[in-house]
Write a protein that holds these residues in place. Structure first.
Motif, PDB file in Angstrom:
ATOM      1  N   MET A   1       0.934  -1.237  -0.075  1.00 37.04           N
ATOM      2  CA  MET A   1       0.028   0.002   0.034  1.00 37.04           C
ATOM      3  C   MET A   1       0.875   1.145   0.062  1.00 37.04           C
ATOM      4  N   THR A   2       0.307   2.308  -0.691  1.00 44.40           N
ATOM      5  CA  THR A   2       0.965   3.678  -0.591  1.00 44.40           C
ATOM      6  C   THR A   2       1.040   4.086   0.812  1.00 44.40           C
ATOM      7  N   ASP A   3       2.099   4.845   1.305  1.00 41.08           N
ATOM      8  CA  ASP A   3       1.874   5.550   2.321  1.00 41.08           C
ATOM      9  C   ASP A   3       2.061   7.000   2.150  1.00 41.08           C
ATOM     10  N   VAL A   4       2.865   7.437   1.359  1.00 37.82           N
ATOM     11  CA  VAL A   4       2.961   8.992   0.853  1.00 37.82           C
ATOM     12  C   VAL A   4       3.115   9.779   2.356  1.00 37.82           C
ATOM     13  N   GLY A   5       3.786   9.134   3.365  1.00 38.76           N
ATOM     14  CA  GLY A   5       3.771   9.622   4.579  1.00 38.76           C
ATOM     15  C   GLY A   5       2.796   9.363   5.465  1.00 38.76           C
ATOM     16  N   LEU A   6       1.946   8.327   5.007  1.00 32.26           N
ATOM     17  CA  LEU A   6       0.533   7.942   5.502  1.00 32.26           C
ATOM     18  C   LEU A   6      -0.307   9.243   5.497  1.00 32.26           C
ATOM     19  N   ARG A  28     -11.540  -3.856   3.037  1.00 31.44           N
ATOM     20  CA  ARG A  28     -11.742  -5.234   3.054  1.00 31.44           C
ATOM     21  C   ARG A  28     -10.179  -5.735   2.153  1.00 31.44           C
ATOM     22  N   GLY A  29      -9.977  -6.954   2.322  1.00 34.43           N
ATOM     23  CA  GLY A  29      -8.762  -7.680   1.980  1.00 34.43           C
ATOM     24  C   GLY A  29      -7.621  -7.108   2.637  1.00 34.43           C
ATOM     25  N   THR A  30      -6.935  -6.641   2.071  1.00 36.66           N
ATOM     26  CA  THR A  30      -5.706  -5.822   2.687  1.00 36.66           C
ATOM     27  C   THR A  30      -6.020  -4.334   3.045  1.00 36.66           C
ATOM     28  N   ASP A  31      -5.923  -4.124   4.345  1.00 37.04           N
ATOM     29  CA  ASP A  31      -6.306  -2.993   5.109  1.00 37.04           C
ATOM     30  C   ASP A  31      -5.311  -1.610   4.509  1.00 37.04           C
ATOM     31  N   VAL A  32      -6.150  -0.624   4.380  1.00 36.12           N
ATOM     32  CA  VAL A  32      -5.381   0.601   4.106  1.00 36.12           C
ATOM     33  C   VAL A  32      -4.943   1.152   5.207  1.00 36.12           C
ATOM     34  N   ALA A  33      -3.465   1.595   5.007  1.00 39.31           N
ATOM     35  CA  ALA A  33      -2.661   1.884   6.181  1.00 39.31           C
ATOM     36  C   ALA A  33      -2.811   3.586   6.292  1.00 39.31           C
ATOM     37  N   ASN A  34      -3.119   4.094   5.207  1.00 36.86           N
ATOM     38  CA  ASN A  34      -3.600   5.467   5.317  1.00 36.86           C
ATOM     39  C   ASN A  34      -4.676   5.909   6.274  1.00 36.86           C
ATOM     40  N   PRO A  35      -4.684   7.122   6.864  1.00 34.56           N
ATOM     41  CA  PRO A  35      -5.896   7.288   7.759  1.00 34.56           C
ATOM     42  C   PRO A  35      -6.891   7.738   6.637  1.00 34.56           C
ATOM     43  N   ILE A  36      -8.175   7.515   6.948  1.00 36.95           N
ATOM     44  CA  ILE A  36      -9.338   7.802   6.166  1.00 36.95           C
ATOM     45  C   ILE A  36     -10.290   8.966   6.918  1.00 36.95           C
ATOM     46  N   VAL A  37     -10.438  10.017   6.054  1.00 38.62           N
ATOM     47  CA  VAL A  37     -10.948  11.071   6.763  1.00 38.62           C
ATOM     48  C   VAL A  37     -12.142  11.557   5.671  1.00 38.62           C
ATOM     49  N   LEU A  66      -5.052  10.921  -1.590  1.00 39.24           N
ATOM     50  CA  LEU A  66      -5.892  10.808  -2.599  1.00 39.24           C
ATOM     51  C   LEU A  66      -7.395  11.302  -2.041  1.00 39.24           C
ATOM     52  N   VAL A  67      -8.054  11.659  -3.084  1.00 40.97           N
ATOM     53  CA  VAL A  67      -9.665  12.372  -2.698  1.00 40.97           C
ATOM     54  C   VAL A  67     -10.382  11.556  -3.508  1.00 40.97           C
ATOM     55  N   LYS A 137      -8.911   1.055  -5.266  1.00 45.17           N
ATOM     56  CA  LYS A 137      -7.929   0.906  -4.155  1.00 45.17           C
ATOM     57  C   LYS A 137      -6.500   0.226  -4.687  1.00 45.17           C
ATOM     58  N   ASP A 138      -6.545  -0.845  -5.365  1.00 47.47           N
ATOM     59  CA  ASP A 138      -5.521  -1.459  -5.837  1.00 47.47           C
ATOM     60  C   ASP A 138      -4.545  -0.575  -6.680  1.00 47.47           C
ATOM     61  N   TYR A 139      -5.502  -0.051  -7.546  1.00 41.32           N
ATOM     62  CA  TYR A 139      -4.408   0.843  -8.793  1.00 41.32           C
ATOM     63  C   TYR A 139      -3.925   2.252  -7.836  1.00 41.32           C
ATOM     64  N   TRP A 140      -4.693   2.979  -7.107  1.00 45.98           N
ATOM     65  CA  TRP A 140      -4.168   4.156  -6.586  1.00 45.98           C
ATOM     66  C   TRP A 140      -3.321   3.964  -5.360  1.00 45.98           C
ATOM     67  N   LEU A 141      -3.530   2.934  -4.768  1.00 44.76           N
ATOM     68  CA  LEU A 141      -2.674   2.815  -3.366  1.00 44.76           C
ATOM     69  C   LEU A 141      -1.658   1.779  -3.470  1.00 44.76           C
ATOM     70  N   GLN A 142      -1.589   0.763  -4.706  1.00 48.57           N
ATOM     71  CA  GLN A 142      -0.570  -0.172  -4.814  1.00 48.57           C
ATOM     72  C   GLN A 142       0.192  -0.055  -5.961  1.00 48.57           C
ATOM     73  N   VAL A 143      -0.303   0.440  -7.025  1.00 48.09           N
ATOM     74  CA  VAL A 143       0.312   0.506  -8.330  1.00 48.09           C
ATOM     75  C   VAL A 143       0.749   2.083  -8.890  1.00 48.09           C
ATOM     76  N   ALA A 144       0.063   3.085  -8.558  1.00 46.44           N
ATOM     77  CA  ALA A 144       0.350   4.263  -8.904  1.00 46.44           C
ATOM     78  C   ALA A 144       1.224   5.001  -7.948  1.00 46.44           C
ATOM     79  N   LEU A 145       2.283   5.641  -8.451  1.00 44.26           N
ATOM     80  CA  LEU A 145       3.161   6.621  -7.773  1.00 44.26           C
ATOM     81  C   LEU A 145       2.503   7.673  -7.648  1.00 44.26           C
ATOM     82  N   LEU A 146       2.054   8.312  -6.150  1.00 41.04           N
ATOM     83  CA  LEU A 146       1.666   9.502  -5.959  1.00 41.04           C
ATOM     84  C   LEU A 146       2.837  10.652  -5.561  1.00 41.04           C
ATOM     85  N   PRO A 147       2.491  11.861  -5.922  1.00 40.29           N
ATOM     86  CA  PRO A 147       3.550  13.010  -5.439  1.00 40.29           C
ATOM     87  C   PRO A 147       3.243  13.219  -3.994  1.00 40.29           C
TER      88      PRO A 147
END
Length: 149
Positions: A1-6, A28-37, A66-67, A137-147
């Protein structure tokens, strides 16, 4: 999962049911480590993302990784939120995924023209909704590189 500094994932949606389903699907499945607001209105989301902090940097909280944005909300709607995020230099590179019930060609065209990263129509059935958010979730948090900033 991406964390981009969480950095947090923001959900901007006025529907409690859709938000609950989105949060369940993200976990669901693999938990997202990033906080969700979650914000249930566009103005609160813009205040979080764009309002200057005392140190002069934008937003009272960390930059979103991500928004996830609904279009049809009362008051400041998702179209206005997208336009404001992409007009501001400090938030322009934040990926914004439009996740809405509208499949109107005008909405799709204009959201991409305003800088949306992806446009997804919310599936009506819960299983379809979970599948769509899982792919997102798979694409944006596992595949894509985020700024980072």
């Amino acid at each position: 999962m991406t964390d981009v500094g969480l950095n947090p994932i923001l959900i901007v949606d006025d529907s409690d049911d859709d938000c609950e389903a989105m949060m369940r699907a993200l976990k669901r499945g693999t938990d997202v480590a990033n906080p969700i607001v979650r914000f249930d209105n566009g103005q609160a989301a813009l205040d979080y993302i764009l309002a200057p902090r005392s140190d002069g940097n934008p937003g009272p909280g960390p930059r979103p990784a991500l928004v996830l944005l609904d279009l049809n909300m009362p008051g400041v709607d998702g179209r206005q939120v997208l336009r404001a995020i992409k007009a501001d230099e400090s938030s322009r590179t934040v990926p914004v995924v439009v996740l809405t019930t509208s499949d109107d060609d005008w909405d799709i065209h204009n959201c991409y023209a305003e800088g949306a990263s992806t446009y997804i129509k919310k599936p009506v059935e819960l299983d379809g909704f979970f599948k769509a958010v899982g792919v997102l979730k798979d694409y944006w948090l596992q595949v894509a590189l985020l700024p980072k900033a």
